[in-house]
Design an enzyme around this catalytic site. Structure first.
Site, PDB file in Angstrom:
ATOM      1  N   SER A 164      13.578   4.149 -23.130  1.00 13.72           N
ATOM      2  CA  SER A 164      13.609   4.236 -24.588  1.00 13.72           C
ATOM      3  C   SER A 164      12.268   4.716 -25.136  1.00 13.72           C
ATOM      4  CB  SER A 164      13.979   2.884 -25.207  1.00 13.72           C
ATOM      5  OG  SER A 164      12.974   1.924 -24.999  1.00 13.72           O
ATOM      6  N   ASP A 165      11.184   4.400 -24.457  1.00 12.63           N
ATOM      7  CA  ASP A 165       9.865   4.868 -24.887  1.00 12.63           C
ATOM      8  C   ASP A 165       9.792   6.391 -24.851  1.00 12.63           C
ATOM      9  OD1 ASP A 165       9.051   2.256 -25.198  1.00 12.63           O
ATOM     10  OD2 ASP A 165       7.881   2.188 -23.356  1.00 12.63           O
ATOM     11  N   TYR A 166      10.176   6.955 -23.711  1.00 17.09           N
ATOM     12  CA  TYR A 166      10.061   8.405 -23.554  1.00 17.09           C
ATOM     13  C   TYR A 166      11.090   9.155 -24.387  1.00 17.09           C
ATOM     14  CZ  TYR A 166       6.654   7.671 -19.873  1.00 17.09           C
ATOM     15  OH  TYR A 166       5.520   7.308 -19.185  1.00 17.09           O
TER      16      TYR A 166
END
Length: 368
Positions: A164-166
């Site tokens: 989800s970060d990337y």
């Protein structure tokens, strides 16, 4: 470079915002990282191999650093002066924090209508969960990704990447570039609301067939890319190495099973599911009797999609990565991952150095 002349204020930390702004810095934008007293959290996380932690330098190379306490009147005024001339602001606070600090988009855009603000948060700027804190693992759980990422015991396996970060970083980068493009026509900036939950859920599109069509949970071990296909899984070789077959196109299936004299098994691969077990058993027995080198040479010769199951050190030393010069080395002998965005004209010019805390403090006094 593509983004030369673009001015970016980076108020973010950890991965999503810094990954977005580092990509912009790699391609010529001037990125000023605004750090609170004490510095970005990632300056203190993980291994150090020089003046910085690897974590910090991996996301903050090529940026400028200033230290501001936005609750301090003078520092707040300094930030407003920078925002007045900025093109882009990236922040990753919980919704409402920017407004409490007097640096929300409405306030800043009233002074600088061309400003583009990208706010990345766990759940987006509204909704019942908007004020809640969350990092990637919680979001992988909520989106169903963690539950679908099962080990052989059928239990959720810890993810190797904070997806989800990337994904939110890349969606944010796309949105910022769209907004910059639109600004050329309108002269106006915009506010971008990126939800990490939504960014991750949007990436499940290829596995949601059973859910969207029949409102049911996929049977993870039976689906096309999560265990139900003989030509989309890993196998052990006789020397302890592992490889992954990763192509389910009929030409790959026919090529390998035909070579093994088992063409009668090809029709079993028309659809995923437990009926493919005879194919799995046949392939497992074949690879178990051959070394990785032997199996790989065959797969290359008959043109089957496959990859060696590498460790991270092996991945960095991969011949394809080496041939394209993706791993870069700085003056201290430290290795860095290069920019994955490659232009034929105006390629990235990467600065393989992260800023010291407050190294560019003059910007707070003199401006851009």
């Amino acid at each position: 470079m593509k983004l030369s002349g673009i001015r970016v204020l980076d108020l973010s930390s950890y991965i999503p915002g810094p990954y977005l702004t580092m990509a912009m810095a790699d391609h010529g934008a001037t990125v000023v990282k605004v750090e609170a007293p004490g510095g970005d959290h990632t300056r203190h996380i993980g291994l150090k191999d020089g003046p910085d932690t690897v974590y910090f330098r991996n996301f903050n190379r090529g940026k400028h650093s200033i230290v501001l306490n936005l609750k301090d009147t003078a520092d707040h005024a300094a930030f407003l002066r920078l925002a007045d001339e900025a093109d882009v602001l990236v922040e990753s606070n919980r919704p409402g924090v920017a407004a409490r600090l007097g640096i929300d988009h409405a306030t800043l855009a009233a002074r600088n209508p061309r400003l583009i603000t990208c706010a990345i948060s766990a759940f987006g700027q509204d909704g019942p969960r908007s004020g809640r804190a969350a990092h990637d693992l919680a979001l992988e759980a909520l989106t169903g990704v963690l539950g679908a990422n099962q080990g052989n015991d059928g239990q959720p396996a810890m993810p190797a990447l904070p997806l989800s970060d990337y994904l939110s970083a890349l969606n944010g980068l796309s949105a910022v570039l769209m907004a910059l493009y639109a600004r050329e026509r309108t002269g106006r900036g915009d506010f971008i609301d990126i939800s990490m939950q939504e960014a991750l859920l949007s990436a499940t599109a290829n596995v949601l067939g059973p859910t969207l069509a029949e409102s049911r949970q996929p049977v993870i071990g039976h689906e096309r890319t999560t265990g139900g296909a003989a030509f989309y899984r890993w196998y052990a070789c006789s020397d302890g190495e592992k490889l992954a077959l990763a192509g389910q196109e009929p030409k790959f299936i026919a090529a390998l099973l035909g070579h093994l004299g088992r063409s009668e098994l090809v029709p079993l691969c028309d659809a995923p599911g437990p009926h493919q077990q005879p194919v799995v058993d046949t392939l497992a027995a074949f690879f178990a009797s051959h070394t990785l080198a032997e199996a790989g040479a065959l797969l290359d010769r008959i043109d089957v999609c496959w990859g060696r199951v590498n460790t991270y050190p092996q991945a960095l030393e991969d011949e394809q990565i080496a041939a394209r010069g993706f791993v870069l080395t700085d003056d201290l002998g430290r290795r860095h991952l290069g920019p994955p965005i490659r232009f034929a004209d105006e390629p990235a010019r990467v600065t393989l150095r992260a800023p010291a805390l407050g190294e560019h403090q003059d910007l707070a006094r003199k401006g851009w």
